[in-house]
Design an enzyme around this catalytic site. Structure first.
Site, PDB file in Angstrom:
ATOM      1  N   LYS A   1     -21.274 -36.789 -22.215  1.00  0.00           N
ATOM      2  CA  LYS A   1     -22.422 -37.618 -22.597  1.00  0.00           C
ATOM      3  C   LYS A   1     -23.398 -37.760 -21.442  1.00  0.00           C
ATOM      4  O   LYS A   1     -24.627 -37.731 -21.637  1.00  0.00           O
ATOM      5  CB  LYS A   1     -21.923 -38.982 -23.084  1.00  0.00           C
ATOM      6  CG  LYS A   1     -21.234 -38.893 -24.449  1.00  0.00           C
ATOM      7  CD  LYS A   1     -20.368 -40.084 -24.758  1.00  0.00           C
ATOM      8  CE  LYS A   1     -19.608 -39.867 -26.066  1.00  0.00           C
ATOM      9  NZ  LYS A   1     -18.603 -40.907 -26.338  1.00  0.00           N
TER      10      LYS A   1
ATOM     11  N   ASP B   1     -24.422 -47.280 -29.924  1.00  0.00           N
ATOM     12  CA  ASP B   1     -23.271 -46.603 -30.539  1.00  0.00           C
ATOM     13  C   ASP B   1     -22.950 -47.186 -31.912  1.00  0.00           C
ATOM     14  O   ASP B   1     -22.079 -46.691 -32.615  1.00  0.00           O
ATOM     15  CB  ASP B   1     -22.046 -46.711 -29.615  1.00  0.00           C
ATOM     16  CG  ASP B   1     -20.999 -45.649 -29.881  1.00  0.00           C
ATOM     17  OD1 ASP B   1     -21.341 -44.595 -30.453  1.00  0.00           O
ATOM     18  OD2 ASP B   1     -19.832 -45.862 -29.530  1.00  0.00           O
TER      19      ASP B   1
ATOM     20  N   GLN C   1     -16.642 -46.640 -24.046  1.00  0.00           N
ATOM     21  CA  GLN C   1     -15.775 -45.538 -24.458  1.00  0.00           C
ATOM     22  C   GLN C   1     -14.427 -46.098 -24.907  1.00  0.00           C
ATOM     23  O   GLN C   1     -13.817 -46.894 -24.206  1.00  0.00           O
ATOM     24  CB  GLN C   1     -15.575 -44.555 -23.303  1.00  0.00           C
ATOM     25  CG  GLN C   1     -14.755 -43.338 -23.663  1.00  0.00           C
ATOM     26  CD  GLN C   1     -15.417 -42.461 -24.712  1.00  0.00           C
ATOM     27  OE1 GLN C   1     -16.607 -42.179 -24.629  1.00  0.00           O
ATOM     28  NE2 GLN C   1     -14.666 -42.023 -25.694  1.00  0.00           N
TER      29      GLN C   1
END
Length: 284
Positions: A55, A122, A99
């Site tokens: 990413k 996200d 994450q």
């Protein structure tokens, strides 16, 4: 019938990232501030470390600044929440990615909810799920959002179609179903306790699968159905039995190269959108 056409997520994601990079450049020129994505990682899980690095590399490609915060595996829920709250309050950070997984000892939901909704690029908070479900402005969960972009790119209109979502996770299965419902599909959720999964899948015009390796078998695919494999397992194995499904579907995502690249592209696109909103720049 002939073999299914592959839905090339890699090529589509590349185009989206190129367009996102152009928007980021305009935004940076107009404001003097580059969009910034903060990534938070707890522990050193090899797969998670790889995903975060990927990413960050994509951020550089798109002209997005990245800030990485690494916490030890023993970090507490309070420490993680405090870190995310600091990032949420930092005007130099426009998007936040936690994450996951974060470890069984941490309240992952509490950590997600510490993300300011305007920086939830996200799409993992309660607020984002609500805006997704009600069709209001906000950020979509990245993998479901990427799936919808793939469907659009290949001319698949969900309206009136039967869609089966195999999986009910808060960041993939549930939001994928809500996005399909918003596009007028008739949605059925299936999961580990579904009785006769095969029967449900056989009725589906669109199948979205995530749960466990090869949970969807090719012989259960309705001829001509569109198959979205959102899983990834060791050995490049998806959650659909690709070898048999490709003989019956009309369109199918490969693993890798299907849904995965679209997830990252959606994340970067939403980061630039978040930055534009926070910096008060419309139309970028």
């Amino acid at each position: 019938m002939s073999q299914a056409r592959l839905m090339d997520g890699t090529a589509l994601a590349r185009r989206i990232i190129e367009e996102t990079g152009e928007r980021a450049a305009v935004l940076t020129e107009q404001t003097g501030t580059a969009p910034c994505l903060a990534t938070v990682l707890v522990g050193e899980d090899p797969a998670s470390v790889t995903y975060v690095r990927m990413k960050q590399n994509r951020c550089r490609t798109a002209g997005i600044a990245s800030r990485h915060v690494a916490l030890p595996a023993a970090a507490t829920t309070g420490e993680l929440v405090g870190t995310i709250e600091e990032l949420s309050a930092d005007p130099g950070v426009h998007g936040i990615l936690l994450q996951h997984p974060v470890g069984d000892h941490i309240d992952e939901r509490a950590a997600f909810e510490a993300i300011a909704p305007g920086k939830d690029v996200d799409g993992v908070t309660f607020a984002s799920f609500a805006t997704m479900s009600f069709g209001l402005p906000g950020f979509v969960s990245c993998t479901p959002g990427g799936i919808m972009r793939l469907l659009d790119a290949y001319g698949v209109d969900p309206a009136g179609k039967r869609a089966v979502v195999v999986g009910r996770s808060a960041i993939l299965g549930k939001p994928a179903g809500m996005l399909l419902l918003a596009r007028d599909a008739t949605v059925t959720y299936c999961h580990s306790r579904t009785q006769d999964l095969s029967a449900a899948v056989r009725e589906a015009d669109i199948v979205v699968a995530v749960g466990r390796p090869r949970i969807v078998r090719g012989q259960d695919i309705k001829p001509g159905a569109v198959v979205i494999d959102a899983g990834y397992n060791a050995g490049n194995v998806g959650d659909v039995d690709f070898g048999s499904a490709v003989e019956r579907a009309s369109l199918i995502t490969p693993v890798p190269g299907g849904v995965g690249p679209m997830t990252i592209a959606t994340l970067l696109e939403q980061t630039v959108e978040a930055a534009a909103r926070q910096l008060g720049v419309a139309g970028v």
